[in-house]
Design a protein around this motif. Sequence first.
Motif, PDB file in Angstrom:
ATOM      1  N   ILE A 150       4.252  -4.988  10.787  1.00 47.79           N
ATOM      2  CA  ILE A 150       2.798  -5.010  10.674  1.00 47.79           C
ATOM      3  C   ILE A 150       2.348  -3.741   9.975  1.00 47.79           C
ATOM      4  CG2 ILE A 150       0.635  -5.152  11.959  1.00 47.79           C
ATOM      5  CD1 ILE A 150       2.561  -6.293  14.306  1.00 47.79           C
ATOM      6  N   ASP A 151       1.918  -3.867   8.740  1.00 44.80           N
ATOM      7  CA  ASP A 151       1.538  -2.727   7.904  1.00 44.80           C
ATOM      8  C   ASP A 151       0.014  -2.678   7.807  1.00 44.80           C
ATOM      9  OD1 ASP A 151       1.292  -0.697   6.070  1.00 44.80           O
ATOM     10  OD2 ASP A 151       2.536  -1.615   4.528  1.00 44.80           O
ATOM     11  N   ILE A 152      -0.585  -1.708   8.476  1.00 42.85           N
ATOM     12  CA  ILE A 152      -2.046  -1.575   8.499  1.00 42.85           C
ATOM     13  C   ILE A 152      -2.476  -0.602   7.412  1.00 42.85           C
ATOM     14  CG2 ILE A 152      -4.068  -1.018   9.881  1.00 42.85           C
ATOM     15  CD1 ILE A 152      -2.414  -1.584  12.377  1.00 42.85           C
ATOM     16  N   GLY A 153      -3.150  -1.127   6.395  1.00 41.69           N
ATOM     17  CA  GLY A 153      -3.583  -0.316   5.265  1.00 41.69           C
ATOM     18  C   GLY A 153      -5.061   0.005   5.317  1.00 41.69           C
ATOM     19  N   GLY A 154      -5.619   0.286   4.145  1.00 41.91           N
ATOM     20  CA  GLY A 154      -7.023   0.647   4.070  1.00 41.91           C
ATOM     21  C   GLY A 154      -7.953  -0.539   4.273  1.00 41.91           C
ATOM     22  N   TYR A 155      -7.669  -1.645   3.572  1.00 37.35           N
ATOM     23  CA  TYR A 155      -8.530  -2.816   3.640  1.00 37.35           C
ATOM     24  C   TYR A 155      -7.850  -4.038   4.242  1.00 37.35           C
ATOM     25  CZ  TYR A 155     -12.030  -0.508   0.707  1.00 37.35           C
ATOM     26  OH  TYR A 155     -12.977   0.352   0.210  1.00 37.35           O
TER      27      TYR A 155
END
Length: 322
Positions: free
Chosen positions: A165-170
């Motif tokens: 699960i890669d939580i980025g900016g948007y």
Amino acid sequence: MAGKPMLIAVDTGNHSIKTPNTVFRACYTEYDGALGGDCLVYEGKSYSICDKKFPHEDNKANFDYMLLVMIAMAKEIMLKKEKRDLRLPEVIEQNVVLCLGLPPLHVKKYREQYIEFYKRDYEFSYAGQKFKIHVDDVMIFSQCLAAANSQLGNIVSKGSNIYLIDIGGYTTDILNLVKESGNGRVELNKDCIRTMNKGVLRMYSSIVNRIEEEKDYEIPFVDLDRYFLETKRSVQLEDQLHEIYDSVSKDYVFNLLNGFLEEGVKLTSAVPVFLGGGSQIFMSHIKDYFAGKSHRYEPIFITDVKANAQGYLDMGRNLRKE
């Protein structure tokens, strides 16, 4: 240009640009003419990194991100030469193999556009140093998978069903890896590749809107970066808005995780691996979420914001050896 090409990995995020060695904001201010100092000069104009942000774009094969990639390449080349204590020539000429990444759902859609756009000659100066760079090849990798690459062996030893699960900016990207019982081979579940329109910058917008409604204050995103990455981790909570920061961010994270089930992502019996800068910012709330529910595995965190870039580089090196 002669010589062996240098592999350079760049993670073109919405919030920041990352290489294996550097991180800087993904936005610039443009000036007419040449400026001194730590700026890029290209085709008669100067560009300096700033704390603002560009509008969200899925496809970063564009002029704005090309300039940011040029800065990233310059930084990596200069750092490598400095480590080797090499004297810098008036003009650095360098062949490059550029390693870039895309969200899992966008790799097939934009891969050829990225290769065609970034495979070119670049002539510019950065921080007073002139560059002539020829990009021989562009290699495209999957974000999320790349970030976990170096720790994949340890991760798959925890269980046979894994969610990255890669939580980025948007956005938040989700991949499902399954370890086969017979041969132990790890396969990507192609039926469970998800991208959700939730990320750190969207959460920041929620905080800003809440504060404007309740306090009539204007809060820049850089203040939120400072709080979540620095102040929150110390005992000094001088910012009187910290209760709003924590309340909004906790609600945001819990809503994000509760929404996984609607996407067909069941974390109750799987090994959850949280990646990226967003996972670092949201870590305490993610831990609280798992503590309040019945899950088989505790979450694993890979919080190095440069993990994707390092993964691109490692995977690129492996492919070049084949």
